[in-house]
Design an enzyme around this catalytic site. Structure first.
Site, PDB file in Angstrom:
ATOM      1  N   CYS A 231       0.820  -1.214   0.000  1.00  0.00           N
ATOM      2  CA  CYS A 231       0.000   0.000   0.000  1.00  0.00           C
ATOM      3  C   CYS A 231       0.852   1.262   0.000  1.00  0.00           C
ATOM      4  O   CYS A 231       0.337   2.351  -0.244  1.00  0.00           O
ATOM      5  CB  CYS A 231      -0.936   0.016   1.216  1.00  0.00           C
ATOM      6  SG  CYS A 231      -0.084   0.264   2.797  1.00  0.00           S
ATOM      7  N   GLY A 232       2.137   1.129   0.295  1.00  0.00           N
ATOM      8  CA  GLY A 232       3.033   2.273   0.267  1.00  0.00           C
ATOM      9  C   GLY A 232       3.495   2.736   1.633  1.00  0.00           C
ATOM     10  O   GLY A 232       4.500   3.442   1.752  1.00  0.00           O
TER      11      GLY A 232
END
Length: 250
Positions: A231-232
Site C-alpha cells: 500500500c506504500g
C-alpha cells in the site's frame, strides 16, 4: 525511557548482532535503543493481535498508530475496539485530511478504476500521508511493524532492523511463518480477525480485500485486486510522492 538524540546505527553490524534474536529480544533492544521515541503500527488485520500482544508485554504504553482509511469493514472497527480494550492499547488514530466523500467527489471511486496509478493515489491520500503525519507528530525515530518476509517480494529484502528514509524500522516477526503465528495466538488466547473464518488471510479496506482462492499464489493476491502488493506505508517515498503529500490539494 527518555532518549533525546537519535542514535546513528551501523545497520550491517546491528543485524549481525541481532541475527539470532527472537521477537521479544528485538522489542527489548528497540526500547533500550530508542526509548520513548519508538512507536508501533497496526492495521487490526487478521493476525494483528500477535504484534500488539508481543510488543505491549514489553512496552505497555507504546503509541500504537492506526491509520483508519474510512473504508474498513465494520468487523475491523469492532475487532479494533475488542483488542484495544483487551490489551489496554495506547491507540493513536490517524485519518486522511480528505474525508471519503470529498475524495470521491474530487477523484471518483479510485478502487473501481482497477489500475495501479489509481490505487497508488488512493493509498497516498488515505494511508501514506496520515502515517507520515503520525510519525512526525509523535516524534518517532523508530517504528515497530509486523511485516513478514513471506508476504511480498519487497518484504523478502528486509532486515530485522532497517532504515526507511529517516525512521528506523524494527521487524520482530520478520522470519515467522503461519505456524508461528497460530502457535502464538493459541498460546496467549488471542483472537483472529473475524474475517479469518470467512477465508481471508489478509484484510484491508472492504472494497479491495477478498478471501483466498485456489488460484492465488500469495496471500497478498487477495488485496488491491491482485495488481499491487504494497500500500506504500512500508515503502520509501519518492520526491514526487513527498511533493504530492505536502500539496494543499490533499
Amino acid at each position: 525511557m527518555i532518549i533525546t538524540e537519535t542514535p546513528k546505527l551501523e545497520l550491517e553490524i546491528v543485524n549481525q548482532q541481532l541475527a539470532k534474536a527472537e521477537g521479544i529480544e528485538l522489542v527489548k533492544w528497540g526500547l533500550a535503543t530508542f526509548g520513548d521515541r519508538m512507536v508501533m503500527s497496526t492495521s487490526f488485520g487478521i493476525q494483528a493481535a500477535v504484534m500488539l500482544h508481543l510488543v505491549t508485554e514489553i512496552v505497555p504504553d507504546i503509541p500504537v498508530i492506526w491509520v483508519d482509511t474510512g473504508y474498513l469493514p465494520a468487523e475491523t472497527y469492532r475487532f479494533a475496539e475488542q483488542l484495544t480494550e483487551k490489551l489496554q492499547l495506547n491507540l493513536k488514530v490517524y485519518q486522511s485530511s480528505l474525508s471519503p466523500a470529498r475524495m470521491e467527489a474530487l477523484y471518483g471511486k479510485l478502487w473501481e478504476k482497477n489500475d495501479v496509478e489509481a490505487f497508488n493515489l488512493y493509498d497516498r491520500i488515505r494511508k501514506v500521508e496520515p502515517m507520515q503525519r503520525a510519525l512526525k507528530e509523535l516524534n518517532a525515530t523508530a517504528w515497530l511493524a509486523g511485516l513478514r518476509s513471506d508476504q511480498t517480494k519487497h518484504r523478502q529484502t528486509l532486515q530485522k532492523v532497517d532504515l526507511q528514509e529517516d525512521i528506523y524500522k524494527i521487524y520482530p516477526i520478520l522470519n515467522w511463518h503461519s505456524r508461528d503465528i497460530y502457535n502464538y495466538l493459541t498460546t496467549h488466547d488471542l483472537p483472529y480477525h473475524p474475517f479469518f473464518d470467512l477465508g481471508y488471510v489478509s484484510v484491508g479496506d472492504w472494497h479491495s480485500s477478498r478471501p483466498l482462492t485456489a488460484d492465488d499464489s500469495n496471500e497478498r493476491d487477495t488485496r488491491f485486486n491482485g495488481i499491487k502488493q504494497e500500500c506504500g506505508i512500508h515503502l520509501p517515498s519518492t520526491p514526487e510522492e513527498e511533493e504530492s503529500l505536502n500539496s494543499s490539494s490533499l
